[in-house]
Enzyme design. Sequence first.
Site, PDB file in Angstrom:
ATOM      1  N   THR A  33       0.828  -1.212   0.000  1.00  0.00           N
ATOM      2  CA  THR A  33       0.000   0.000   0.000  1.00  0.00           C
ATOM      3  C   THR A  33       0.860   1.258   0.000  1.00  0.00           C
ATOM      4  O   THR A  33       0.493   2.279  -0.596  1.00  0.00           O
ATOM      5  CB  THR A  33      -0.958  -0.001   1.210  1.00  0.00           C
ATOM      6  OG1 THR A  33      -1.628  -1.261   1.266  1.00  0.00           O
ATOM      7  CG2 THR A  33      -2.002   1.091   1.094  1.00  0.00           C
ATOM      8  N   ASP A  86       2.171   4.403   6.983  1.00  0.00           N
ATOM      9  CA  ASP A  86       2.530   2.992   6.856  1.00  0.00           C
ATOM     10  C   ASP A  86       1.274   2.150   6.731  1.00  0.00           C
ATOM     11  O   ASP A  86       0.175   2.595   7.086  1.00  0.00           O
ATOM     12  CB  ASP A  86       3.344   2.554   8.087  1.00  0.00           C
ATOM     13  CG  ASP A  86       4.256   1.370   7.800  1.00  0.00           C
ATOM     14  OD1 ASP A  86       4.105   0.739   6.734  1.00  0.00           O
ATOM     15  OD2 ASP A  86       5.118   1.064   8.651  1.00  0.00           O
ATOM     16  N   ALA A  88      -0.717  -1.774   7.378  1.00  0.00           N
ATOM     17  CA  ALA A  88      -0.933  -2.683   8.515  1.00  0.00           C
ATOM     18  C   ALA A  88      -1.466  -4.000   7.985  1.00  0.00           C
ATOM     19  O   ALA A  88      -2.131  -4.037   6.953  1.00  0.00           O
ATOM     20  CB  ALA A  88      -1.918  -2.076   9.511  1.00  0.00           C
ATOM     21  N   GLU A 108       9.825  -0.182  11.437  1.00  0.00           N
ATOM     22  CA  GLU A 108       8.545   0.518  11.290  1.00  0.00           C
ATOM     23  C   GLU A 108       8.113   1.146  12.613  1.00  0.00           C
ATOM     24  O   GLU A 108       7.635   2.277  12.647  1.00  0.00           O
ATOM     25  CB  GLU A 108       7.463  -0.461  10.811  1.00  0.00           C
ATOM     26  CG  GLU A 108       7.622  -0.873   9.353  1.00  0.00           C
ATOM     27  CD  GLU A 108       6.694  -1.992   8.928  1.00  0.00           C
ATOM     28  OE1 GLU A 108       6.535  -2.191   7.710  1.00  0.00           O
ATOM     29  OE2 GLU A 108       6.137  -2.686   9.800  1.00  0.00           O
TER      30      GLU A 108
END
Length: 234
Positions: A33, A86, A88, A108
């Site tokens: 993503t 970020d 998930a 991260e």
Amino acid sequence: MDKVESAKKAAAFRAVDNHIKDAHRVGIGSGSTVVYAVERLAQRVHKEGLKVTCVPTSFQARQLIVNNNLILSDLEITPQLDVAIDGADEADNKLTLIKGGGGCQLQEKIVAAAANLFVVIADYRKNSRVLGEQWTKGVPIEVLPMAYRPVQMKIESKLGGKAILRQAKAKAGPVVTDNGNFVLDWVFDRTHDWQQVNQEIMMIPGVVETGLFVNMAKIAYFGMEDGTVKELQV
């Protein structure tokens, strides 16, 4: 582009448009993503002349930054970030996250903790009421190689479930992270108090970091099947 990829792109574009401004210092996450987030960031830098500095969370994120001709930095030079974006593997309704499906959870988490705002981007498959509802591969736990077996045994005896040493796909033996460590995937068998569990796991000697992100994300964007973007804030 299929529905899942369209959903990822919609969430990533919305997050970049809403949260990145000129002169921002931006943490760039890892995973599929985030590719769309960097694409949108590069578009805005080119069209609007934004000056942004990017700090990666992995080798993959670093390559994305470099390949899109964005300004690359690190936490030694840029220790405080305005925003980190970020993905998930799963997010519950309190924005407790499971991350680390790609094995980058340590870096991260460090980058997310350095940011004033941590923004999650994901597709509709990652949005759950409780953890474990859709993500069945467990919580990734980064461990020192010499300690993986005792850590495995302690987790299973204390918390139940199974802690499985992650095996590589294109090489013989276990996955090795960017930091030279192994990953245990703890497949839990019941709902837990995730803050307490995270602390318990972190107290086991040999554990480097967990893929449980508790009370870190403030806002999430989920691209939906119908093309809309669902926004969740805590």
